[in-house]
Scaffold this active site. Structure first.
Site, PDB file in Angstrom:
ATOM      1  N   ASP A 155      39.514  -4.312 -20.684  1.00  0.00           N
ATOM      2  CA  ASP A 155      39.974  -2.994 -21.113  1.00  0.00           C
ATOM      3  C   ASP A 155      38.784  -2.051 -20.928  1.00  0.00           C
ATOM      4  O   ASP A 155      38.147  -1.616 -21.883  1.00  0.00           O
ATOM      5  CB  ASP A 155      40.382  -3.101 -22.585  1.00  0.00           C
ATOM      6  N   THR A 157      36.294   1.064 -18.922  1.00  0.00           N
ATOM      7  CA  THR A 157      36.285   2.401 -18.345  1.00  0.00           C
ATOM      8  C   THR A 157      36.391   2.249 -16.828  1.00  0.00           C
ATOM      9  O   THR A 157      36.531   1.156 -16.300  1.00  0.00           O
ATOM     10  CB  THR A 157      34.956   3.113 -18.689  1.00  0.00           C
TER      11      THR A 157
END
Lengths: 284, 284
Positions: A155, A157
């Site tokens: 999860d 950036t």
């Protein structure tokens, strides 16, 4: 005075959101974290000037990154979340009573601090007793781990800054080793629409395909991400996300979700021809 | 000097596109039509300041508004297009050799003129011998017609200005009458994400449901429309868009499409829970 948050999707395309007030700003060792209160989307969390989550539509991203693998294998007991500092992915995972252990490895404690302060909507389950928080580099965390996790969720950036190493062959190979026999790796995989995003997606998909016997891409409608057309990677040692889905079993759990359902799960893997072609040919 | 085209999605959300130059502007009897050359999307056609089509992604909208009904009933021979002045819907329809007759009723000749001049990519089949162009009010055009069309496509602007009457019960009822026994009505149906759009979608869906025995909603990823999550209405006297789809038959036609495929056709009808709920309860 009017305050607007603007994200540049490309040099020539911009998305702008009117802001009531800025609630938080901090530059950590890794990146700049901001929280804004907006009119349309409620609170907005950004990292280095890119939308991470908004109160209005975080449910879409978090539904799709967790329930797709969980419905594919309801026997998942041990999960590793890499990134996900806002806590939304962990929140959805804790809804499964069958999950025994969630390790969350977030490189930047400031993201978690900001979320605990301003995003209780997502951070509310970070203190669940099954959750262990590690403020470490996820890339190093998976190194040397073997046969431990049934599911790894990346999860992250975008693949710039601290997220970059989470899009490498070596990292994916270490994830493969850290996974159990029926292990699944899910990662957020950018948009197919704007060239720079799409090229990252193509690169990541290619690397994952070289390592995992099953590697598929699925999509969701996330209006606050560039183009609104967002992709996730699903890689697996054994289980196919559509052929091995036992829809009845997931529906019997009785989980209420605002975006995800098992029909949509299947539909999410039906990609447009232009996206399929990109992934197959490797060309934008 | 920098030139930017900006569309307000709400009072507090804006989408902006950098423009190379403005190619066309005209205020017709009904609305303002503009054509811009842009860096990211190629040419852009707007009506009253709203994106209608761009060269980069018009294929998504036109694929989804035509191939979904055509694949559901490959025996369609007679089609009415209401609106669709850019010609893209007609272009896709003319690819079916089995279609014998296409009536296109566009209230505003200026849209067609602008498209013929600047959007040959979509307007290229308006002179196909099966196409009859009527510059008339579509609402009046369908009045009194009975059992004529196998398919009616409402390729309209938003329900403000000249498009408004195309979202009324009376209009839908006249469409029902104008359709043959296995007739299908498809309409562009706004986005579920921003309140004003979603409320229009809910209203239209409710009206259509009261008239047609089969009424479904399907979705596509259209990045240049508000939220990128766009809906279409599929209404029908007999045929169900998923249960009656003969995927093999459509695939045997060998049509190349950049967005549409028959798996995606099925997936497009798998709506997120929050959208299903909106349509069922009528509440945003």
């Amino acid at each position: 005075m009017e305050l607007w948050y603007t994200e540049n999707y490309t040099d020539t395309v911009k998305f702008s959101i009117k802001v009531k007030e800025q609630l938080y700003t901090k530059t950590s060792q890794f990146q700049q974290i901001d929280v804004f209160d907006t009119y349309e989307f409620g609170k907005l969390l950004t990292i280095d000037g890119l939308v991470m989550i908004t109160e209005k539509d975080e449910f879409i991203y978090h539904d799709m990154i967790t329930h797709v693998p969980m419905a594919t294998n309801p026997n998942i007991k041990s999960v590793l979340v890499i990134g996900g500092g806002d806590g939304g992915t962990v929140r959805e995972l804790t809804r499964y009573k069958t999950i025994e252990k969630i390790d969350m490895v977030e490189i930047d404690k400031v993201v978690v601090d900001a979320s605990r302060e301003h995003f209780q909507i997502t951070a509310c389950k970070l203190d669940d007793e099954r959750v262990s928080l590690y403020f470490e580099d996820g890339i190093k965390f998976v190194e040397g781990k073997e046969n431990i996790y049934d599911l790894i969720i990346v999860d992250s950036t975008d693949p710039i800054g601290p997220g970059e190493g989470l899009f490498t062959t070596e990292f994916y190979r270490n994830c493969y080793k850290a996974l159990t026999e029926e292990g699944i790796l899910v990662n957020q995989n950018e948009s197919p629409y704007y060239e720079a995003d799409a090229k990252e997606m193509i690169r990541a998909s290619k690397k994952i395909k070289n390592i995992f016997p099953i590697a598929e891409v699925y999509q969701a409608h996330i209006p606050t991400y560039p183009s609104g057309h967002w992709l996730f990677g699903f890689a697996s040692k054994k289980l196919h996300p559509v052929k091995d889905l036992d829809a009845q079993k997931w529906n019997d759990l009785g989980l209420k979700t605002k975006y995800y359902n098992t029909d949509l799960h299947v539909g999410a893997f039906a990609l447009p021809n232009y996206v399929k072609e990109m992934i197959e040919t490797g060309a934008f």
